[in-house]
Write an enzyme that holds these catalytic residues in place. Structure first.
Site, short mmCIF file in Angstrom:
data_model
loop_
_atom_site.label_atom_id
_atom_site.label_comp_id
_atom_site.label_asym_id
_atom_site.label_seq_id
_atom_site.Cartn_x
_atom_site.Cartn_y
_atom_site.Cartn_z
N HIS A 1 0.87 -1.19 0.00
CA HIS A 1 0.00 0.00 0.00
C HIS A 1 0.91 1.24 0.00
O HIS A 1 1.98 1.22 0.63
CB HIS A 1 -0.86 0.07 1.28
CG HIS A 1 -2.11 -0.75 1.26
ND1 HIS A 1 -2.57 -1.42 2.36
CD2 HIS A 1 -3.03 -0.97 0.28
CE1 HIS A 1 -3.71 -2.04 2.06
NE2 HIS A 1 -4.01 -1.79 0.81
N CYS B 1 -2.12 2.87 9.18
CA CYS B 1 -3.19 1.97 8.71
C CYS B 1 -4.35 1.91 9.68
O CYS B 1 -5.46 1.54 9.29
CB CYS B 1 -2.68 0.54 8.58
SG CYS B 1 -1.21 0.32 7.62
N1 ARG Z 1 -3.69 -7.20 6.37
C1 ARG Z 1 -4.11 -5.98 5.77
C2 ARG Z 1 -4.03 -6.12 4.25
O1 ARG Z 1 -3.17 -6.81 3.77
C3 ARG Z 1 -3.29 -4.86 6.27
C4 ARG Z 1 -3.72 -3.52 5.77
C5 ARG Z 1 -2.83 -2.39 6.21
N2 ARG Z 1 -3.38 -1.15 5.81
C6 ARG Z 1 -2.73 -0.15 5.22
N3 ARG Z 1 -3.35 0.95 5.01
N4 ARG Z 1 -1.49 -0.28 4.82
O2 ARG Z 1 -4.82 -5.56 3.54
#
Ligand code: ARG
Length: 266
Positions: free
Chosen positions: A164, A260
């Site tokens: 992300h 996050c």
């Molecule tokens: N386990 C989640 C995923 O893989 C973690 C999300 C983390 N969120 C972020 N905004 N980076 O989607």
């Protein structure tokens, strides 16, 4: 005053593996996760002065704690996420309902367009950046640019550990960018250099990027980030920021950290 949407980790677990950080065999400790989350909330409210909107957690959607992926909010408009992985698609209805119940003007993207909210769309007042390839689709950004009437610069994410945009790119309130260049393809690296002058670019070293140094919440002069990032802390202090390092390793088992766990609502 900064408003943030958060969701308590009551049902947070590692139930599937959709990024390289997640191992079902490396389960989160519910008590430690809860304590770390509550400490983060205390710092956000008492030290940073943020106003927290708490969502009702839902059993069976363990990643809902990562509200940065709820969608993106711009003024009174909200565009809810369309998750790439079926495991997270189940969260969409709860986030959409929250936006509607709180009076947002909700615009839905077509179902075939993946977009993972403020996890992938971040920026400065004059220019927004959209991370694509690992989760969100590049095509989502031309649609979002129309909806939000903003310039969005798509940047390609090439390292699966930084899946992300908010894992490797953190715009700061003073106009600086805290980021990890190697997470981007060479063209995106050049675009970032072109848009953000050198004196505003703070490059995080790889070991600290891998400890989620860029996954920080910046409100005014406060920057809340995970512990274990001393060089990042020094860079931030040199620019007049007040860093608040917190242990958030239970959430790193899911591939997330401070940023996050909160969605900026304004
Ligand atoms: N386990 C989640 C995923 O893989 C973690 C999300 C983390 N969120 C972020 N905004 N980076 O989607």
């Amino acid at each position: 005053m900064s408003r943030l949407l958060v969701c308590p980790p009551d049902y947070f677990r590692i139930e599937y593996e959709i990024n390289p950080w997640m191992r079902v065999s490396n389960q989160a400790d519910p008590e430690r996760a809860s304590a770390q989350w509550h400490d983060l909330m205390t710092v956000l409210e008492d030290r940073v002065g943020a106003l927290l909107e708490r969502m009702q957690p839902v059993s069976g959607v363990p990643d809902m704690v990562f509200t940065a992926n709820a969608g993106v909010v711009d003024g009174r408009r909200a565009v809810p996420s369309r998750f790439r992985h079926p495991e997270r698609q189940r969260e969409e209805q709860y986030f959409e309902a929250w936006f509607r119940e709180h009076g947002y003007q909700v615009t839905l993207l077509e179902e075939s367009l993946y977009f993972e909210g403020a996890g992938d769309l971040l920026g400065f007042p004059d220019a927004w950046f959209g991370g694509y390839r690992q989760r969100s689709d590049i095509r989502a950004y031309s649609r979002l640019s129309e909806i939000l009437q903003r310039e969005i610069i798509p940047v390609e994410l090439v390292d699966s550990h930084f899946y992300h945009l908010d894992t490797c790119f953190c715009p700061l309130s003073g106009g600086e960018l805290l980021y990890y260049p190697t997470a981007f393809d060479p063209y995106a690296q050049a675009v970032i250099i072109n848009r953000i002058s050198e004196d505003r670019r703070l490059v995080v070293p790889r070991p600290e990027a891998l400890r989620f140094a860029c996954n920080a919440v910046c409100v005014g002069k406060h920057v809340v980030l995970p512990t274990g990032c001393p060089e990042t802390v020094t860079m931030l202090e040199a620019r007049g920021y007040e860093p608040h390092p917190l242990p958030l390793d239970e959430f790193m088992k899911a591939g997330g950290s401070a940023k996050c766990l909160a969605l900026a609502l304004d």
